[in-house]
Design an enzyme around this catalytic site. Sequence first.
Site, PDB file in Angstrom:
ATOM      1  N   GLY A  97      -8.909   3.703  -0.947  1.00 60.03           N
ATOM      2  CA  GLY A  97      -7.484   3.575  -0.692  1.00 60.03           C
ATOM      3  C   GLY A  97      -7.107   2.149  -0.354  1.00 60.03           C
ATOM      4  N   CYS A  98      -5.984   1.990   0.315  1.00 58.76           N
ATOM      5  CA  CYS A  98      -5.509   0.663   0.691  1.00 58.76           C
ATOM      6  C   CYS A  98      -6.577  -0.083   1.474  1.00 58.76           C
ATOM      7  CB  CYS A  98      -4.241   0.789   1.534  1.00 58.76           C
ATOM      8  SG  CYS A  98      -3.620  -0.790   2.139  1.00 58.76           S
ATOM      9  N   PHE A  99      -6.857  -1.321   1.051  1.00 60.16           N
ATOM     10  CA  PHE A  99      -7.952  -2.045   1.695  1.00 60.16           C
ATOM     11  C   PHE A  99      -7.630  -2.509   3.109  1.00 60.16           C
ATOM     12  CE2 PHE A  99      -6.787  -5.621  -1.595  1.00 60.16           C
ATOM     13  CZ  PHE A  99      -5.519  -5.745  -1.077  1.00 60.16           C
ATOM     14  N   TRP A 100      -6.374  -2.489   3.511  1.00 56.42           N
ATOM     15  CA  TRP A 100      -6.047  -2.908   4.877  1.00 56.42           C
ATOM     16  C   TRP A 100      -6.799  -2.058   5.907  1.00 56.42           C
ATOM     17  CZ3 TRP A 100      -0.025  -2.714   4.063  1.00 56.42           C
ATOM     18  CH2 TRP A 100       0.368  -3.800   3.250  1.00 56.42           C
ATOM     19  N   CYS A 125       0.839  -1.184   0.000  1.00 57.38           N
ATOM     20  CA  CYS A 125       0.000   0.000   0.000  1.00 57.38           C
ATOM     21  C   CYS A 125       0.878   1.239   0.000  1.00 57.38           C
ATOM     22  CB  CYS A 125      -0.983  -0.033   1.164  1.00 57.38           C
ATOM     23  SG  CYS A 125      -2.346  -1.174   0.891  1.00 57.38           S
TER      24      CYS A 125
END
Length: 236
Positions: A60-63, A25
């Site tokens: 954005g970043c799925f984390w 990410c």
Amino acid sequence: MSLFRFSRLTGAPIAIVLLVAVSACQRIGHSAEPAVAIPPPAVDEPLSASTSETAVFAGGCFWGVQGVFQHVKGVTKAVSGYAGGGSGNAHYQDVGSGRTGHAESVQVTFDPHQVTYGQLLQIYFSVAHDPTQFNRQGPDVGPQYRSTVFAMNDAQKNVAAEYIAQLDKSGAFARPIVTTIETGKTFYPAERYHQDYLTLNPSEPYIAINDLPKLANLERLFPERWRAQPVLVYAH
């Protein structure tokens, strides 16, 4: 990004992959997007007899997005994945190119009798990401990190559109909301090592800088929605 791909393609041990996963990410040179206190949607889905519904959000970043929704009461499952493109390139190394049409996304399964679709949208716009950033989110740049609501039906599409218009009219954000609404898209789960990533790696620099503040903001701004124990994809 390249280090992470190289490790995966060469079959490096997972421990080594995680050491360079900060590239997954992207960079860590930015702090988390600030949370914004916003009103609930004036229009929400009508309540049905169903006790299970799905929603898909990209921010954005799925984390971090997954981590936020895993801590929301009424959410029964939150899965990281890809939406917007086709099945043939719904893989991390392809999506990272920014040329697949996919966005890193999270499929949220929830009980609408405990938390409504509109209430999930409020959390999505308020603490899960910054809806005024176009084709990026914090340090992560590219269309794969775009802000998109993948509406599962006309009701979700209408609620999301009404809410975006409401928030823009209210001036809740300093800049216009750039979140798009896409329909008719299939969600594809991401690789297992992306699931429950925030919970499993809380001390990783990217997570600590960009994502843990989102959880703190969720608990602060939505205490009635906060669940201390996340609902995970896998038993660990």
